[in-house]
Design a protein around this motif. Structure first.
Motif, short mmCIF file in Angstrom:
data_model
loop_
_atom_site.label_atom_id
_atom_site.label_comp_id
_atom_site.label_asym_id
_atom_site.label_seq_id
_atom_site.Cartn_x
_atom_site.Cartn_y
_atom_site.Cartn_z
N ASP A 140 0.85 -1.19 0.00
CA ASP A 140 0.00 0.00 0.00
C ASP A 140 0.88 1.24 0.00
O ASP A 140 1.41 1.58 1.05
CB ASP A 140 -1.00 0.01 1.17
N THR A 144 -3.16 -2.69 -2.71
CA THR A 144 -4.46 -2.07 -2.38
C THR A 144 -5.05 -1.39 -3.62
O THR A 144 -6.26 -1.43 -3.84
CB THR A 144 -4.30 -1.02 -1.26
N THR A 148 -8.45 -2.55 -5.72
CA THR A 148 -9.50 -1.62 -6.14
C THR A 148 -9.79 -1.79 -7.64
O THR A 148 -10.95 -1.77 -8.07
CB THR A 148 -9.07 -0.16 -5.84
N LEU A 162 -14.65 4.01 -0.73
CA LEU A 162 -13.47 3.14 -0.62
C LEU A 162 -12.78 3.38 0.72
O LEU A 162 -12.44 4.53 1.03
CB LEU A 162 -12.50 3.45 -1.76
N ILE A 164 -9.48 1.85 2.69
CA ILE A 164 -8.34 0.94 2.72
C ILE A 164 -7.99 0.74 4.18
O ILE A 164 -7.86 1.72 4.94
CB ILE A 164 -7.16 1.53 1.92
N CYS A 307 -9.22 -3.75 1.12
CA CYS A 307 -10.10 -2.66 0.71
C CYS A 307 -11.54 -3.03 1.01
O CYS A 307 -11.98 -4.14 0.69
CB CYS A 307 -9.98 -2.43 -0.80
#
Ligand code: NDP
Length: 397
Positions: A140, A144, A148, A162, A164, A307
């Motif tokens: 990330d 991540t 998505t 969204l 994370i 996510c």
């Protein structure tokens, strides 16, 4: 098959080298270069069989990197040094005509900004040379962002919300240590929080917003809203997003240490005079903190990063959770590195593999969510980071 130059012999570098070395059919030759050559030699020794060559390199110096690239002639550079080196290494790639991949966005030494603007400004230069620069291919940012992209490709017509969520429920047994480069980590965590809502960025005080979130196989953990760099590219590449936030878990003990470090001025990134020389307090602090690359031995517990998404599919509301859990002990057993280095190094190797195999291609500067997520995620599961997904998931946020 391609030759690869890996720059940076820290915790992440160790994992990238080992993973690349395990795939000779993809990475035919490996050169590991870093500021301290002895660290490269230790890693090369661990891999054995003369698979990894090493070199000393100050990657802040473009002409040194150019000379090394011209000598070794790699297909690409995997940059796992520090964010400060990103632009200098990109310049060297442009000059020598090789592709580029990194795991963290450029940062000037005297400002903690976490913005893509400097690297996105290289778009035309890479395009003109017919080269590819892939930004942020760790976990990330990295996985991540690709999670998505998978959600957008397979499960949503419109991603709207969204979140994370990044949990490290590990215990390394030290009073205070950071899981990756302490300078970068402390700069990231002590800055103001920020999230995106209805087309605007909303700033918060550091750690002002928190919630207890449930993580698979771990349970509830206090999670703090912080700013993280992938939010910037994700809201640009998925414009249907109405709100995007990033949450990270911190223990009480960690936050107390952090407060003290800040209160006594040790998190400062501006130079101060000490015995007639200028030192940056945070750089000095790094020198006395545990080396994140050496934390693995007694590290127990696991990370869980994923996510949580809400949006629309076929006119109906859809919820979705996609995540990976990684055990520090298993990462250490395999590579000698702890889970955070592992979860960064494996995706960097896979991103490079995607480029070499032509599964990701293009000319210019790209964030990873712009590519096809499917071949990447197939490899991610195969090479050590199995992931899970749940539709109609209960989203706490
Ligand atoms: P380390 O500090 O352990 O390693 C960094 C390495 O880069 C060190 O070997 C260091 O050399 C080397 N280096 C520093 N400056 C130079 C230079 N001028 N020239 C050549 N080499 C240099 O960091 P990590 O391995 O923990 O992290 C590596 C990168 O990965 C960082 O950019 C970090 O931000 C990123 N990261 C990304 C994550 C993600 O999920 N996307 C998560 C974790 C990290 P020396 O040993 O001499 O100091």
């Amino acid at each position: 098959m391609a030759k690869v130059l890996i720059i940076g012999a820290g915790g992440v570098g160790r994992v990238v080298v080992q993973k690349c070395a395990s795939l000779p059919e993809v990475f035919s030759e490996i050169l590991l270069a870093s500021r301290t050559k002895s660290k490269c030699d230790v890693i090369a020794e661990e891999v054995g069989q003369g698979r990894v060559k090493t070199a000393q390199l100050d990657a802040d110096n473009v002409s040194e990197t150019v000379a090394l690239i011209n000598e070794f002639k790699p297909f690409m550079v995997i940059n796992v040094a520090l964010p400060y080196q990103d632009l200098a290494i990109m310049d060297a790639c442009l000059e020598t005509g090789v592709h580029y991949l990194d795991t963290a966005n450029y940062e000037p030494k005297d400002e903690a900004k976490f913005e893509y603007k400097w690297q996105w400004a290289y778009q035309d230069k890479f395009k003109e040379k017919g080269l590819m620069a892939v930004l942020g291919c760790g976990f990330d940012p990295g996985v991540t962002s690709i999670f998505t992209a998978r959600a957008a490709k397979h499960h949503f017509d419109e991603i709207q919300y969204l979140d994370i969520v990044d949990c490290n429920a590990g215990d390394h047994g030290k009073a205070f240590a950071t899981n990756f480069n302490p300078e970068i980590n402390i700069r990231e965590i002590t800055q103001k929080g920020k999230y995106y809502e209805d087309g605007k960025w909303i700033e918060t005080e550091p750690h002002e917003i928190h919630k207890d979130l449930n993580y698979p196989n771990i349970g509830p953990k206090r999670s703090y809203l912080i700013y993280h760099e992938e939010l910037e590219s994700l809201v640009k590449n998925f414009p249907s997003i109405k709100r995007a936030r990033f949450w990270m878990t911190f223990g009480e003990e960690y936050l107390t240490h952090l407060r003290v470090i800040q209160n006594i001025g040790m998190a400062r990134i501006d130079p101060v005079k000490f015995k007639g020389v200028e030192i940056v307090p945070l750089e000095f602090l790094k020198a006395v903190l545990p080396d994140p690359g050496e934390l693995g031995e007694n590290y127990s517990g696991e990370t869980s990063i994923g996510c949580r998404i809400r949006g629309i599919k076929d006119g109906e509301e859809q919820t979705y959770y996609i995540w990976n859990n990684c055990k520090h002990e298993e990462a250490y057993k395999e590579t000698g590195a702890q889970g955070v280095s592992y979860t960064t190094g494996v995706p960097a190797m896979i991103g490079a593999k995607m480029m070499i195999e032509g599964k990701w291609n293009g000319e210019g500067v790209f964030n990873v969510e712009e590519f096809d997520p499917d071949p990447f995620l197939t490899d991610l599961a195969e090479f050590g980071l199995p992931w899970h997904e749940k539709l109609n998931a209960e989203i706490e946020l």
